[in-house]
Design a protein around this motif. Structure first.
Motif, PDB file in Angstrom:
ATOM      1  N   UNK A 182       0.856  -1.192   0.000  1.00  0.00           N
ATOM      2  CA  UNK A 182       0.000   0.000   0.000  1.00  0.00           C
ATOM      3  C   UNK A 182       0.891   1.241   0.000  1.00  0.00           C
ATOM      4  N   UNK A 183       0.314   2.420   0.036  1.00  0.00           N
ATOM      5  CA  UNK A 183       1.116   3.639  -0.041  1.00  0.00           C
ATOM      6  C   UNK A 183       0.596   4.723   0.895  1.00  0.00           C
ATOM      7  N   UNK A 184       1.502   5.655   1.216  1.00  0.00           N
ATOM      8  CA  UNK A 184       1.107   6.985   1.665  1.00  0.00           C
ATOM      9  C   UNK A 184       0.919   7.780   0.377  1.00  0.00           C
ATOM     10  N   UNK A 185      -0.267   8.306   0.179  1.00  0.00           N
ATOM     11  CA  UNK A 185      -0.581   8.926  -1.109  1.00  0.00           C
ATOM     12  C   UNK A 185      -1.022  10.384  -0.998  1.00  0.00           C
ATOM     13  N   UNK A 186      -1.212  10.872   0.214  1.00  0.00           N
ATOM     14  CA  UNK A 186      -1.732  12.233   0.376  1.00  0.00           C
ATOM     15  C   UNK A 186      -0.918  13.005   1.405  1.00  0.00           C
ATOM     16  N   UNK A 187      -0.640  14.273   1.111  1.00  0.00           N
ATOM     17  CA  UNK A 187       0.015  15.183   2.049  1.00  0.00           C
ATOM     18  C   UNK A 187      -0.794  16.472   2.079  1.00  0.00           C
ATOM     19  N   UNK A 188      -1.543  16.666   3.160  1.00  0.00           N
ATOM     20  CA  UNK A 188      -2.409  17.826   3.308  1.00  0.00           C
ATOM     21  C   UNK A 188      -1.734  18.824   4.253  1.00  0.00           C
ATOM     22  N   UNK A 189      -1.269  19.923   3.709  1.00  0.00           N
ATOM     23  CA  UNK A 189      -0.530  20.916   4.487  1.00  0.00           C
ATOM     24  C   UNK A 189      -1.459  22.019   4.997  1.00  0.00           C
ATOM     25  N   UNK A 190      -1.176  22.524   6.187  1.00  0.00           N
ATOM     26  CA  UNK A 190      -1.943  23.643   6.725  1.00  0.00           C
ATOM     27  C   UNK A 190      -1.581  24.911   5.944  1.00  0.00           C
ATOM     28  N   UNK A 191      -2.559  25.635   5.430  1.00  0.00           N
ATOM     29  CA  UNK A 191      -2.256  26.874   4.705  1.00  0.00           C
ATOM     30  C   UNK A 191      -1.432  27.838   5.570  1.00  0.00           C
ATOM     31  N   UNK A 192      -0.420  28.416   4.968  1.00  0.00           N
ATOM     32  CA  UNK A 192       0.479  29.370   5.643  1.00  0.00           C
ATOM     33  C   UNK A 192       1.359  28.736   6.715  1.00  0.00           C
ATOM     34  N   UNK A 193       1.253  27.420   6.896  1.00  0.00           N
ATOM     35  CA  UNK A 193       2.120  26.712   7.843  1.00  0.00           C
ATOM     36  C   UNK A 193       2.358  25.304   7.314  1.00  0.00           C
ATOM     37  N   UNK A 194       3.044  25.180   6.154  1.00  0.00           N
ATOM     38  CA  UNK A 194       3.163  23.885   5.472  1.00  0.00           C
ATOM     39  C   UNK A 194       3.946  22.831   6.228  1.00  0.00           C
ATOM     40  N   UNK A 195       4.616  23.203   7.326  1.00  0.00           N
ATOM     41  CA  UNK A 195       5.310  22.195   8.126  1.00  0.00           C
ATOM     42  C   UNK A 195       4.330  21.394   8.989  1.00  0.00           C
ATOM     43  N   UNK A 196       3.066  21.818   9.014  1.00  0.00           N
ATOM     44  CA  UNK A 196       2.028  21.114   9.761  1.00  0.00           C
ATOM     45  C   UNK A 196       0.971  20.592   8.786  1.00  0.00           C
ATOM     46  N   UNK A 197       0.280  19.540   9.208  1.00  0.00           N
ATOM     47  CA  UNK A 197      -0.764  18.974   8.368  1.00  0.00           C
ATOM     48  C   UNK A 197      -0.954  17.501   8.669  1.00  0.00           C
ATOM     49  N   UNK A 198      -1.234  16.727   7.638  1.00  0.00           N
ATOM     50  CA  UNK A 198      -1.403  15.289   7.823  1.00  0.00           C
ATOM     51  C   UNK A 198      -0.951  14.549   6.581  1.00  0.00           C
ATOM     52  N   UNK A 199      -0.534  13.313   6.787  1.00  0.00           N
ATOM     53  CA  UNK A 199      -0.243  12.420   5.672  1.00  0.00           C
ATOM     54  C   UNK A 199      -1.216  11.245   5.757  1.00  0.00           C
ATOM     55  N   UNK A 200      -1.696  10.813   4.603  1.00  0.00           N
ATOM     56  CA  UNK A 200      -2.703   9.761   4.573  1.00  0.00           C
ATOM     57  C   UNK A 200      -2.207   8.572   3.762  1.00  0.00           C
ATOM     58  N   UNK A 201      -2.531   7.377   4.259  1.00  0.00           N
ATOM     59  CA  UNK A 201      -2.137   6.158   3.566  1.00  0.00           C
ATOM     60  C   UNK A 201      -3.222   5.102   3.663  1.00  0.00           C
TER      61      UNK A 201
END
Length: 202
Positions: free
Chosen positions: A67-86
């Motif tokens: 399977x894969x990690x396929x998504x990287x959702x970054x917080x606007x104006x703070x791209x070092x934060x967010x979530x990765x989805x797999x």
């Protein structure tokens, strides 16, 4: 004629903790070996038995292998934060039936930095796909005071090793046109393969 056996006194005192242990297992660690390096998760089947148990079934049946990690959702104006989805992305050969939703108001868990949780649309639709928080995202917790679908997402563990790998995935380039709805522009240009997912010895 069958004999009935009653436990009393010391026998009952011994039996009770044994039953409690069987019903409330301790944390379980899982190692995801990805193409970018290992990520070790600590899951809490004592707090989120349905959600953690479902994830462990995918692990034990090797459904996450490949399977894969396929998504990287970054917080606007703070791209070092967010979530990765797999996950297996509804691959019919791998996906299992949806599970009941376990809100954070029931489990006592929260979407803090490193938390692992289940992706879903409406409550009770989660299957294989999960996400890991980079930074505190407690707005994803259940909030009965909010209108509408206020059940949040089902957190069931956290990253205990390899958070730098998660951050690397979050920072990876995404395709500006791939994905639909809220995921548009968040799909990784090069998904990160989950080579194997295995339980670690207790």
């Amino acid at each position: 004629m069958k004999r009935r056996v009653f436990l009393g006194g010391a026998a009952a005192a011994v039996a009770a903790p044994v039953l409690a242990q069987a019903q409330a297992p301790g944390p379980v660690r899982v190692r995801l070996d990805t193409a970018d390096g290992p990520i070790v998760l600590e899951l809490y089947p004592d707090k989120a038995p349905i959600t953690a148990g479902n994830f462990l079934r995918y692990v034990d049946e090797k459904r996450f292998d490949g399977a894969t990690f396929y998504r990287a959702s970054k917080v606007p104006n703070a791209p070092e934060f967010g979530l990765v989805q797999g996950g297996v992305q509804n691959d019919p050969a791998r996906v299992l039936k949806p599970i009941a939703h376990e809100p954070t108001t029931k489990t006592g868990l929260s979407h803090t930095n490193g938390a692992i949780s289940m992706g879903r649309t409406s409550p009770g639709t989660a299957t294989s796909d999960f996400f890991i928080c980079v930074g505190d995202m407690t707005y994803m917790d259940a909030d009965p005071k909010q209108p509408g679908d206020n059940l949040g997402f089902a957190a069931f563990g956290k990253v205990v090793e390899g958070m730098e790998m998660v951050q690397k995935i979050l920072a990876a380039p995404t395709s500006p046109t791939a994905g639909e709805g809220v995921m548009k522009g968040e799909m990784l240009a090069q998904p990160v393969k989950i080579v194997t997912a295995r339980r670690l010895p207790a």
